[in-house]
Design a protein around this motif. Structure first.
Motif, PDB file in Angstrom:
ATOM      1  N   TRP A 195      37.497  71.560  34.037  1.00  0.00           N
ATOM      2  CA  TRP A 195      37.539  70.435  33.106  1.00  0.00           C
ATOM      3  C   TRP A 195      36.255  69.622  33.205  1.00  0.00           C
ATOM      4  CZ3 TRP A 195      37.026  65.215  33.134  1.00  0.00           C
ATOM      5  CH2 TRP A 195      37.443  64.523  31.996  1.00  0.00           C
ATOM      6  N   ALA A 196      35.776  69.366  34.427  1.00  0.00           N
ATOM      7  CA  ALA A 196      34.563  68.570  34.607  1.00  0.00           C
ATOM      8  C   ALA A 196      33.361  69.259  33.969  1.00  0.00           C
ATOM      9  CB  ALA A 196      34.313  68.326  36.089  1.00  0.00           C
ATOM     10  N   GLU A 197      33.259  70.575  34.124  1.00  0.00           N
ATOM     11  CA  GLU A 197      32.122  71.293  33.538  1.00  0.00           C
ATOM     12  C   GLU A 197      32.161  71.246  32.014  1.00  0.00           C
ATOM     13  OE1 GLU A 197      30.663  74.595  36.720  1.00  0.00           O
ATOM     14  OE2 GLU A 197      32.404  75.141  35.516  1.00  0.00           O
ATOM     15  N   GLU A 198      33.351  71.223  31.435  1.00  0.00           N
ATOM     16  CA  GLU A 198      33.478  71.210  29.980  1.00  0.00           C
ATOM     17  C   GLU A 198      33.323  69.811  29.384  1.00  0.00           C
ATOM     18  OE1 GLU A 198      37.237  72.903  29.041  1.00  0.00           O
ATOM     19  OE2 GLU A 198      36.763  74.868  29.929  1.00  0.00           O
ATOM     20  N   ASN A 199      33.639  68.765  30.171  1.00  0.00           N
ATOM     21  CA  ASN A 199      33.785  67.445  29.564  1.00  0.00           C
ATOM     22  C   ASN A 199      32.912  66.332  30.144  1.00  0.00           C
ATOM     23  OD1 ASN A 199      36.267  67.802  27.684  1.00  0.00           O
ATOM     24  ND2 ASN A 199      36.914  68.755  29.612  1.00  0.00           N
ATOM     25  N   ILE A 200      32.287  66.544  31.299  1.00  0.00           N
ATOM     26  CA  ILE A 200      31.519  65.475  31.923  1.00  0.00           C
ATOM     27  C   ILE A 200      30.031  65.704  31.675  1.00  0.00           C
ATOM     28  CG2 ILE A 200      30.898  64.339  34.081  1.00  0.00           C
ATOM     29  CD1 ILE A 200      33.725  63.749  33.074  1.00  0.00           C
ATOM     30  N   VAL A 201      29.402  64.707  31.064  1.00  0.00           N
ATOM     31  CA  VAL A 201      27.964  64.728  30.829  1.00  0.00           C
ATOM     32  C   VAL A 201      27.388  63.427  31.382  1.00  0.00           C
ATOM     33  CG1 VAL A 201      26.117  64.839  29.130  1.00  0.00           C
ATOM     34  CG2 VAL A 201      28.242  66.123  28.748  1.00  0.00           C
ATOM     35  N   PHE A 202      26.472  63.541  32.320  1.00  0.00           N
ATOM     36  CA  PHE A 202      25.861  62.363  32.923  1.00  0.00           C
ATOM     37  C   PHE A 202      24.710  61.876  32.045  1.00  0.00           C
ATOM     38  CE2 PHE A 202      27.508  64.723  36.660  1.00  0.00           C
ATOM     39  CZ  PHE A 202      28.452  63.788  37.057  1.00  0.00           C
ATOM     40  N   GLY A 203      24.619  60.555  31.924  1.00  0.00           N
ATOM     41  CA  GLY A 203      23.581  59.964  31.106  1.00  0.00           C
ATOM     42  C   GLY A 203      22.298  59.729  31.881  1.00  0.00           C
ATOM     43  N   ARG A 204      21.397  58.983  31.272  1.00  0.00           N
ATOM     44  CA  ARG A 204      20.084  58.738  31.874  1.00  0.00           C
ATOM     45  C   ARG A 204      20.170  57.895  33.140  1.00  0.00           C
ATOM     46  NH1 ARG A 204      16.882  56.454  26.791  1.00  0.00           N
ATOM     47  NH2 ARG A 204      18.926  55.500  26.528  1.00  0.00           N
ATOM     48  N   GLU A 205      21.306  57.188  33.334  1.00  0.00           N
ATOM     49  CA  GLU A 205      21.445  56.382  34.545  1.00  0.00           C
ATOM     50  C   GLU A 205      21.638  57.244  35.789  1.00  0.00           C
ATOM     51  OE1 GLU A 205      25.446  57.526  33.276  1.00  0.00           O
ATOM     52  OE2 GLU A 205      23.735  56.664  32.219  1.00  0.00           O
ATOM     53  N   SER A 206      21.946  58.533  35.592  1.00  0.00           N
ATOM     54  CA  SER A 206      22.163  59.442  36.719  1.00  0.00           C
ATOM     55  C   SER A 206      20.833  60.053  37.169  1.00  0.00           C
ATOM     56  CB  SER A 206      23.117  60.566  36.306  1.00  0.00           C
ATOM     57  OG  SER A 206      23.171  61.580  37.289  1.00  0.00           O
ATOM     58  N   PRO A 207      20.675  60.318  38.499  1.00  0.00           N
ATOM     59  CA  PRO A 207      19.449  60.997  38.942  1.00  0.00           C
ATOM     60  C   PRO A 207      19.340  62.416  38.389  1.00  0.00           C
ATOM     61  CG  PRO A 207      21.036  60.799  40.740  1.00  0.00           C
ATOM     62  CD  PRO A 207      21.561  59.970  39.625  1.00  0.00           C
ATOM     63  N   GLN A 224      26.082  56.598  47.618  1.00  0.00           N
ATOM     64  CA  GLN A 224      25.456  57.396  46.567  1.00  0.00           C
ATOM     65  C   GLN A 224      25.517  58.900  46.846  1.00  0.00           C
ATOM     66  OE1 GLN A 224      24.391  55.701  43.812  1.00  0.00           O
ATOM     67  NE2 GLN A 224      25.124  53.876  44.860  1.00  0.00           N
ATOM     68  N   VAL A 225      26.693  59.381  47.272  1.00  0.00           N
ATOM     69  CA  VAL A 225      26.854  60.833  47.461  1.00  0.00           C
ATOM     70  C   VAL A 225      28.096  61.322  46.715  1.00  0.00           C
ATOM     71  CG1 VAL A 225      25.598  61.105  49.636  1.00  0.00           C
ATOM     72  CG2 VAL A 225      27.990  60.402  49.698  1.00  0.00           C
ATOM     73  N   ARG A 255      20.907  65.967  46.866  1.00  0.00           N
ATOM     74  CA  ARG A 255      19.785  66.510  46.108  1.00  0.00           C
ATOM     75  C   ARG A 255      18.854  65.402  45.636  1.00  0.00           C
ATOM     76  NH1 ARG A 255      21.522  68.543  41.226  1.00  0.00           N
ATOM     77  NH2 ARG A 255      19.585  69.689  40.982  1.00  0.00           N
ATOM     78  N   ALA A 256      19.351  64.155  45.607  1.00  0.00           N
ATOM     79  CA  ALA A 256      18.570  63.062  45.029  1.00  0.00           C
ATOM     80  C   ALA A 256      17.586  62.434  46.008  1.00  0.00           C
ATOM     81  CB  ALA A 256      19.522  61.980  44.494  1.00  0.00           C
ATOM     82  N   ARG A 257      17.758  62.646  47.317  1.00  0.00           N
ATOM     83  CA  ARG A 257      16.895  62.001  48.310  1.00  0.00           C
ATOM     84  C   ARG A 257      16.361  63.045  49.287  1.00  0.00           C
ATOM     85  NH1 ARG A 257      17.659  56.539  48.848  1.00  0.00           N
ATOM     86  NH2 ARG A 257      15.649  56.672  49.918  1.00  0.00           N
ATOM     87  N   ASP A 258      15.120  62.826  49.756  1.00  0.00           N
ATOM     88  CA  ASP A 258      14.547  63.766  50.717  1.00  0.00           C
ATOM     89  C   ASP A 258      14.818  63.299  52.141  1.00  0.00           C
ATOM     90  OD1 ASP A 258      12.808  61.670  51.162  1.00  0.00           O
ATOM     91  OD2 ASP A 258      11.099  62.620  50.186  1.00  0.00           O
ATOM     92  N   TRP A 259      14.529  64.169  53.103  1.00  0.00           N
ATOM     93  CA  TRP A 259      14.803  63.852  54.502  1.00  0.00           C
ATOM     94  C   TRP A 259      13.815  62.833  55.054  1.00  0.00           C
ATOM     95  CZ3 TRP A 259      15.902  69.569  56.388  1.00  0.00           C
ATOM     96  CH2 TRP A 259      17.120  69.974  55.857  1.00  0.00           C
ATOM     97  N   ALA A 260      12.638  62.743  54.469  1.00  0.00           N
ATOM     98  CA  ALA A 260      11.684  61.726  54.906  1.00  0.00           C
ATOM     99  C   ALA A 260      12.261  60.325  54.711  1.00  0.00           C
ATOM    100  CB  ALA A 260      10.369  61.870  54.146  1.00  0.00           C
ATOM    101  N   SER A 261      13.057  60.128  53.668  1.00  0.00           N
ATOM    102  CA  SER A 261      13.645  58.809  53.420  1.00  0.00           C
ATOM    103  C   SER A 261      14.605  58.429  54.539  1.00  0.00           C
ATOM    104  CB  SER A 261      14.367  58.791  52.072  1.00  0.00           C
ATOM    105  OG  SER A 261      15.558  59.567  52.111  1.00  0.00           O
TER     106      SER A 261
END
Length: 651
Positions: free
Chosen positions: A30-42, A78-79, A308-314
């Motif tokens: 259901w999520a793959e068919e119906n959920i679309v993240f907007g520009r606010e998402s990384p 944020q995970v 996926r949004a943050r690197d390990w250096a952070s």
């Protein structure tokens, strides 16, 4: 031969088709068919289980066909925790309608979520538009906090855990408990128990508990996680393929302050470095493995290392910034590692702190080098007012300059006049200057009217009124915008009244008191000669854990000495320093302040043509008279009064 169908068979076939049960709800599909993240998402675009492999099993156990009743997800900020909760709600309302409950820590949190994240998902999903209708509310069945399906087959109630009324008189088969670690007891008792009981009548209920953890021993989400299967995402080593979880203890030794970008994990099997460039591939091939597989209810832990949004250096950079500051370390453990933070419960022995002070070269009444902010904390007692004068510097270092006692009640003219003198008083430093207070914080929890009457005679940029907020979750300093008077009327507090998170300040102070190196971050210094009673009061309280009447562990501070005014005034002085930017000043701002305050006063150069000026190298006609012997020091005492006539004996 007859080509006509048997009417009975035809009717049976039609009914079989119509009455065939739908396939089991699949939240992943259901999520793959119906959920679309907007520009606010990384990662804007359509949801994919390939890019969120850890979410797949969590959504599976949230499905109605899985026997799990309680599902717990503990993780860093944020995970995708709230995203999981929203998919659970949205998919259930579309595929398997029912009455649902979404509980936040407070009513304000609930409104922000409903107006923000949830409304965005509703507006971006065609399926949810079909279920609930358009963006505009139609009537009372689709408003901000109560949203009902258009066909009436299910509803969503959004509420706060701080309202016992909203957690009563309702029955739901599914619910989400978001930010669970921040829930506090309300007027009706324990909100977690109240929320759980709303689904008690359903054998197939689903309760999703989500949160970033807070403090060890009292954290609700940590308790729920440990009661479950305790599943962690194991990834294969890119060199030997041995599966292992990514752990903070494995990552910490690789952090180099000079090269934080080189931080990495080390394979526990082959010893090779697992670097950030390997992350996306190994996370994609990972799997959940339980540390407590015999538990009935699934629980999961995930932290920033998998994001996926943050690197390990952070992660390395955040730790280097936080290290040595208990407040920042707590935020790092909670928001980055997704782990509970263990607060200091007691101070070092008071004798150790006293001996260190007496062995130092700090003089009472003199501003030490590095003390760039001058503040005072004031506590009002029935027969006296106590004033703790502190100098605060860069790196959260602090020094006690003086401790004064005014032997009068705060309501008296004498006490208020002496406090006025404190605001006017100056203390000498090592650079030929005299330093006045930048800020004074006075306790307004007792004798509130008298305290405000005195405070209002001075600008709010110089004097603030504070009161202790006992909650473990209280921030260090928070402005009280409105205060309710005795007659029930609400009045503004004119930027002067603040709540102080004394629980956190005490724990941080006790952690700092352990520092031995004067250059260490958070080092606390005290001058010689303060007396034993000062240090007994400084360490007078102990943080203890005790179950409340609902059986929930709660932390409180127990006073183990007959007096604790020194500790209280230490906290109020820190509140004044926070108000002056002690926590937030940048290194270049500290440097400017240092250049302004800590340079020797330039002596005027003599006029070469002034006949009264001595010639360079000239021998004086008469030798200089010897300096007189210094006046005898006053007897050692913890108290120094704010009145002439000797030392005040509190006994």
């Amino acid at each position: 031969m007859s080509f006509l169908a048997d009417p009975d068979d035809l009717v049976a076939s039609v009914f079989a088709t119509v009455l065939r049960p739908p396939p089991p709800p699949d939240l992943n599909a259901w999520a793959e068919e119906n959920i679309v993240f907007g520009r606010e998402s990384p990662f804007p675009g359509r949801y994919s289980r390939k890019t969120q492999p850890m979410a797949q099993r969590i959504l599976e156990v949230l499905g109605p066909d899985h026997p799990a009743r309680v599902v717990t997800l503990m993780g860093s900020a944020q995970v995708f925790k709230t995203t999981i909760g929203q998919i659970f709600v949205a998919g259930s309302m579309d595929l398997d309608p029912c009455d649902m409950l979404y509980v936040h820590p407070s009513h304000d949190n609930a409104l922000r979520w409903a107006r923000g994240k949830w409304r965005q998902m509703r507006n971006q999903s065609e399926a949810l538009k079909r279920v609930f209708g358009g963006e505009k509310s139609r009537d009372g069945t689709d408003n901000m906090l109560y949203q009902e399906r258009r066909d009436g087959r299910g509803s969503l109630l959004i509420t706060g855990a701080n309202s016992p009324a909203s957690l009563s008189m309702i029955t739901v088969s599914r619910q989400v408990q978001d930010d669970l670690a921040k829930w506090e007891p309300n007027a009706g008792g324990d909100p977690e128990w109240q929320a759980d009981s709303r689904s008690a009548s359903f054998d197939q209920a689903k309760i999703l508990k989500l949160s970033t953890p807070l403090f060890a021993k009292t954290c609700r989400i940590t308790r729920a996680y440990r009661a479950g299967t305790q599943e962690r995402w194991h990834v294969p080593c890119p060199h030997c393929f041995h599966e292992q979880p990514l752990e903070w203890e494995n990552f910490l030794p690789s952090i180099d302050p000079e090269r934080p970008e080189a931080a990495h994990f080390t394979c526990v099997a082959c010893g090779c470095a697992i670097e950030h460039r390997h992350k996306n591939e190994i996370v994609e091939w990972g799997e959940w493995i339980a540390d407590n597989p015999s538990a009935r209810q699934p629980s999961f832990h995930v932290w920033r290392a998998y994001s996926r949004a943050r690197d390990w250096a952070s992660i390395a950079e955040d730790w280097l910034r936080a290290q040595g500051d208990p407040h920042a370390e707590q935020t790092f453990f909670n928001d980055v590692l997704g782990l509970p933070y263990d607060r200091a419960a007691e101070a070092p022995p008071w004798e150790e702190i006293r001996d260190r002070a007496n062995a130092s070269d700090l003089e009472r009444g003199r501003v030490p080098v590095g003390g760039l902010l001058m503040v005072a904390g004031v506590d009002c007692q029935g027969d006296r007012v106590e004033v703790h004068v502190k100098a605060m510097g860069e790196g959260l270092r602090r020094w006690t300059v003086d401790y004064l006692v005014i032997p009068h009640h705060i309501a008296t003219v004498e006490a208020q006049a002496e406090l006025d003198k404190v605001l006017m008083q100056t203390w000498p430093d090592s650079f030929g200057r005299r330093r006045a207070l930048d800020m004074l914080a006075i306790d307004g929890n007792a004798y509130t009217r008298d305290v405000f009457m005195w405070a209002k005679k001075h600008p709010w940029t110089k004097v603030i009124v504070v009161r202790g907020a006992k909650s473990d979750l209280a921030p260090p300093l928070a402005l009280v915008k409105n205060e309710r008077k005795a007659d029930g009327a609400v009045q503004k507090t004119q930027k002067r009244f603040f709540n102080v998170g004394v629980s956190g300040l005490k724990s941080a102070l006790y952690e700092h008191l352990k520092r031995q190196d004067p250059l260490a971050r958070g080092y606390c210094a005290y001058p010689k000669g303060l007396g034993d009673e000062f240090f007994r009061q400084l360490t007078a309280e102990v943080r203890v854990i005790q179950k409340d009447r609902w059986g929930v562990p709660q932390a409180f501070w127990r006073v183990d000495h007959d007096r604790n005014e020194v500790l209280d005034t230490e906290n109020y002085a820190e509140a004044a320093a926070i108000r002056c930017g002690w926590y937030t000043r940048l290194p270049e701002e500290w440097e400017r302040l240092r250049l302004e305050l800590e340079r020797l006063e330039e002596q005027p150069q003599p006029d070469l043509f002034d006949p009264a000026a001595p010639l360079a190298g000239a021998i004086p006609a008469h030798p200089a008279a010897p300096a007189p012997d210094p006046a005898p020091a006053p007897p050692p005492s913890f108290f120094r009064p704010r009145e002439s006539g000797g030392w005040f004996n509190r006994d």
